[in-house]
Design an enzyme around this catalytic site. Structure first.
Site, PDB file in Angstrom:
ATOM      1  N   HIS A 147       0.800  -1.289   0.008  1.00 28.89           N
ATOM      2  CA  HIS A 147      -0.199  -0.136   0.000  1.00 28.89           C
ATOM      3  C   HIS A 147       0.922   1.192   0.006  1.00 28.89           C
ATOM      4  O   HIS A 147       1.735   1.391   1.033  1.00 28.89           O
ATOM      5  CB  HIS A 147      -1.138  -0.122   1.185  1.00 28.89           C
ATOM      6  CG  HIS A 147      -2.168  -1.000   1.000  1.00 28.89           C
ATOM      7  ND1 HIS A 147      -3.429  -0.497   1.121  1.00 28.89           N
ATOM      8  CD2 HIS A 147      -2.216  -2.124   0.382  1.00 28.89           C
ATOM      9  CE1 HIS A 147      -4.248  -1.622   0.947  1.00 28.89           C
ATOM     10  NE2 HIS A 147      -3.532  -2.556   0.340  1.00 28.89           N
ATOM     11  N   PRO A 148       0.378   2.236  -0.753  1.00 30.79           N
ATOM     12  CA  PRO A 148       1.281   3.256  -0.997  1.00 30.79           C
ATOM     13  C   PRO A 148       1.006   4.625  -0.098  1.00 30.79           C
ATOM     14  O   PRO A 148       1.759   5.550  -0.162  1.00 30.79           O
ATOM     15  CB  PRO A 148       0.951   3.823  -2.368  1.00 30.79           C
ATOM     16  CG  PRO A 148      -0.524   3.191  -2.682  1.00 30.79           C
ATOM     17  CD  PRO A 148      -0.604   2.003  -1.906  1.00 30.79           C
ATOM     18  N   CYS A 149      -0.113   4.333   0.808  1.00 27.99           N
ATOM     19  CA  CYS A 149      -0.400   5.475   1.474  1.00 27.99           C
ATOM     20  C   CYS A 149       0.630   6.167   2.533  1.00 27.99           C
ATOM     21  O   CYS A 149       0.690   7.255   2.945  1.00 27.99           O
ATOM     22  CB  CYS A 149      -1.660   5.397   2.161  1.00 27.99           C
ATOM     23  SG  CYS A 149      -1.819   3.828   3.204  1.00 27.99           S
ATOM     24  N   ARG A 150       1.649   5.265   2.810  1.00 29.14           N
ATOM     25  CA  ARG A 150       2.715   5.840   3.577  1.00 29.14           C
ATOM     26  C   ARG A 150       4.024   6.290   2.877  1.00 29.14           C
ATOM     27  O   ARG A 150       4.905   6.463   3.439  1.00 29.14           O
ATOM     28  CB  ARG A 150       2.859   4.860   4.536  1.00 29.14           C
ATOM     29  CG  ARG A 150       1.943   4.952   5.816  1.00 29.14           C
ATOM     30  CD  ARG A 150       2.233   4.298   7.002  1.00 29.14           C
ATOM     31  NE  ARG A 150       1.318   4.072   7.889  1.00 29.14           N
ATOM     32  CZ  ARG A 150       0.135   3.116   7.724  1.00 29.14           C
ATOM     33  NH1 ARG A 150       0.304   2.287   6.634  1.00 29.14           N
ATOM     34  NH2 ARG A 150      -0.716   3.140   8.478  1.00 29.14           N
TER      35      ARG A 150
END
Lengths: 331, 259
Positions: B182-185
């Site tokens: 996941h790229p959110c961080r």
């Protein structure tokens, strides 16, 4: 009488008040009360924008309700190749447009499990006329994309073997759906507010969004989702609009790019502006016969509709505006 | 450079054109290292992605057929909670596996074919790592297998939130199921790297820095030689592909040659 344009809307003229009521829209919106004297649905395209122009702000909330409670009558049939111990009756359900297939089909699974042997039961998946149905798209999107101009009820085939690994995501539990749903909301908020609204929410707030969808609780969901729809008045809209454009004519699953709600000098972008940039063929040239239908929640909004308004009112609970482009039926 | 959306966010965002250029330099350099990365165009569009396949040893869990009986759903749900302690201690996991043999669940060690794709996400304005994995006979690996194969140093992080770390998602260009980190961080991850680079007045290839940081989580290593030794602490986190001093990824820089 049936709306002669879209054939989904049943329109009734109320003799006392002169107002139209939209009683049932099987494939699209449901139970819209319409208080103007002009039925824009019938006179022109079946269009939400036209009703909007007659509505006050308070009435806009009705649109959210109509979108949320849209239902598609569906008939589930067991795939012929499945081995059963006795004949499998079809199973009928009203599917919520804004939900996900795997979230609302527990009863379907139980129904067919009863006639099958334990050892023949693998992960359940769905197919419509040879196309495996991607559960991670909202149900309404699947219907609009694959079955728009067909007779109701929507006929879906249920499978319990030969899971198409190349086409479908596995969905062994509701946690998978929740993760998918929340990741869409986060992505949408990254576009709308650089992720700031969703990041400021607490875990229980995220849970409230999910539980609202899972349990079909409109008020519970919108009490929280409202925050995701806010923007500074002076900016006139979100930073970017979370949208996806689907079409069945290519392998590419959908188009998703950066698009702002207004021009730099403050003119509101319309649905037509978006399509011009992303899928110009969808806009009919002068005198040309319409080649494509542009469908959102089972209806064809007018191309003049401001895209920011569509994003706030016709987005799915995952906060994306899902737009389907399908070849126009030639009649 | 602290705080969300503070100054410096401009540098944190990677625009699509910069992404493409960084990938092209990365692929060029990969060729000189024979590291196997290529750029794949999506037909009929101007978009593309970076791709590499590798064989790595890994553990898989042999399951009874999917969805039989209680189904794997319950397994997934409990992973984040009850089984937490087991995961931190590999030996314990293996011992348990031996004890569970009668239940038709066993772990085996064998080669796994990983396919990695690096795509650009316009929503996050950041690169995203997609991957899928299969046994040599073509059987695809499950999400549980992927969670099980996460590098031990990252398990703690995985267990805190498995569902927002690695899940199965549709590849946005191919429409096929892939796993995604996941790229959110990503921006939180890149912030210190970019800050360090800017403090030392170095230019840095975003892709190199990012991939060498996130890759090891899912068995993807970037064969680097830490060119100055002092700068990169190597180890499980993976030394970074020596980010070149000024002047980008000059091919001549000896530190890029693998041994």
């Amino acid at each position: 009488m049936l709306c002669d344009w879209c054939r989904y809307v049943r329109v009734q003229l109320n003799d006392n008040t002169g107002a139209f009521s939209f009683l049932t829209i099987a494939g699209g919106l449901i139970r819209t009360q319409h208080k103007s004297n002009v039925c824009s649905f019938v006179t022109r395209r079946h269009s939400l924008c036209a009703t909007w122009s007659y509505r006050s702000m308070a009435d806009d909330k009705d649109v959210l309700r109509d979108v949320w409670f849209g239902r598609i009558p569906t008939c589930f049939t067991l795939n012929q190749d499945e081995i059963t111990e006795r004949e499998a009756e079809p199973f009928y359900l009203l599917l919520p447009r804004v939900s996900y297939l795997t979230l609302v089909t527990d009863k379907v699974k139980k129904h067919f499990h009863k006639v099958m042997r334990q050892e023949d039961l693998e992960e359940m998946w769905f197919e419509y006329e040879g196309t495996p149905l991607k559960w991670h798209y909202p149900i309404g999107v699947l219907f609009d994309l694959h079955a728009s101009n067909t007779a109701l009820p929507w006929s879906i085939t249920v499978h319990f073997k030969d899971f198409p690994e190349q086409d479908l995501l596995h969905c062994p539990s509701n946690s998978v759906i929740e993760a998918h749903f929340m990741s869409s909301i986060k992505e949408a908020d990254a576009l709308k507010h650089k992720g700031q609204v969703v990041n400021e929410m607490q875990k229980k707030d995220h849970k409230q969004l999910w539980m609202g969808l899972q349990n079909d609780k409109f008020d519970q969901f919108w009490a929280m989702n409202r925050k995701l729809m806010e923007y500074p008045t002076e900016e006139g809209g979100f930073r970017y609009l979370p949208f996806r454009i689907y079409q069945t004519m290519s392998d590419r699953p959908f188009i998703q790019k950066l698009f702002r709600p207004a021009t730099p000098d403050g003119h509101a972008h319309t649905l037509g502006d978006l399509l011009k940039e992303m899928f110009p063929a969808a806009i009919p040239q002068d005198d040309e016969q319409m080649k494509y239908q542009v469908i959102i929640h089972g209806i064809e909004p007018m191309l003049e509709t401001p895209i920011q308004w569509l994003s706030e009112h016709l987005s799915h609970p995952d906060n994306f505006l899902h737009i389907c482009i399908i070849p126009a039926p030639n009649d | 450079m602290t705080g969300e959306g503070g100054e410096g966010t401009g540098a944190l965002h990677l625009d699509e054109e910069t992404f493409r250029r960084a990938c092209q330099r990365f692929v060029q350099h990969s060729r000189t290292l024979s590291d196997g990365w290529s750029w794949e165009e999506v037909k009929g569009s101007d978009e593309g992605y970076m791709r590499k396949t590798v064989l790595v040893p890994g553990r898989t869990i042999a399951h009874p057929p999917r969805d039989a009986g209680c189904g794997p759903g319950e397994d997934l749900d409990t992973l984040g909670q009850g089984e937490g302690q087991d995961f931190q201690d590999e030996e314990e996991v293996e011992e348990q596996a031996v004890g569970d043999e009668e239940q038709a669940t066993s772990e085996t060690t064998s080669a796994i074919r990983y396919e990695y794709h690096v795509l650009y996400s316009c929503s996050y304005q950041a690169p995203v790592l997609y991957f899928r994995a299969s046994m040599l006979d073509g059987r695809p690996l499950s999400l549980e297998d992927m969670w099980g194969n996460v590098h031990p140093n990252y398990r703690q992080r995985l267990l805190q939130g498995p569902w927002d770390t690695i899940t199965q998602q549709e590849h946005p260009l191919l429409g096929q199921p892939f796993f995604v980190l996941h790229p959110c961080r990503t921006q939180d991850l890149m912030r210190p790297l970019l800050a360090a680079a800017s403090a030392e007045n170095r230019s840095l290839n975003y892709i190199v820095s990012w991939l060498s940081s996130v890759g090891p989580v899912v068995a993807l290593t970037i064969p680097l030689t830490a060119h100055s030794g002092a700068e990169c602490s190597s180890g499980s986190r993976g030394a970074r592909w020596a980010e070149s001093q000024s002047g980008g990824l000059a091919k001549e820089t000896p530190s890029y040659r693998v041994r």
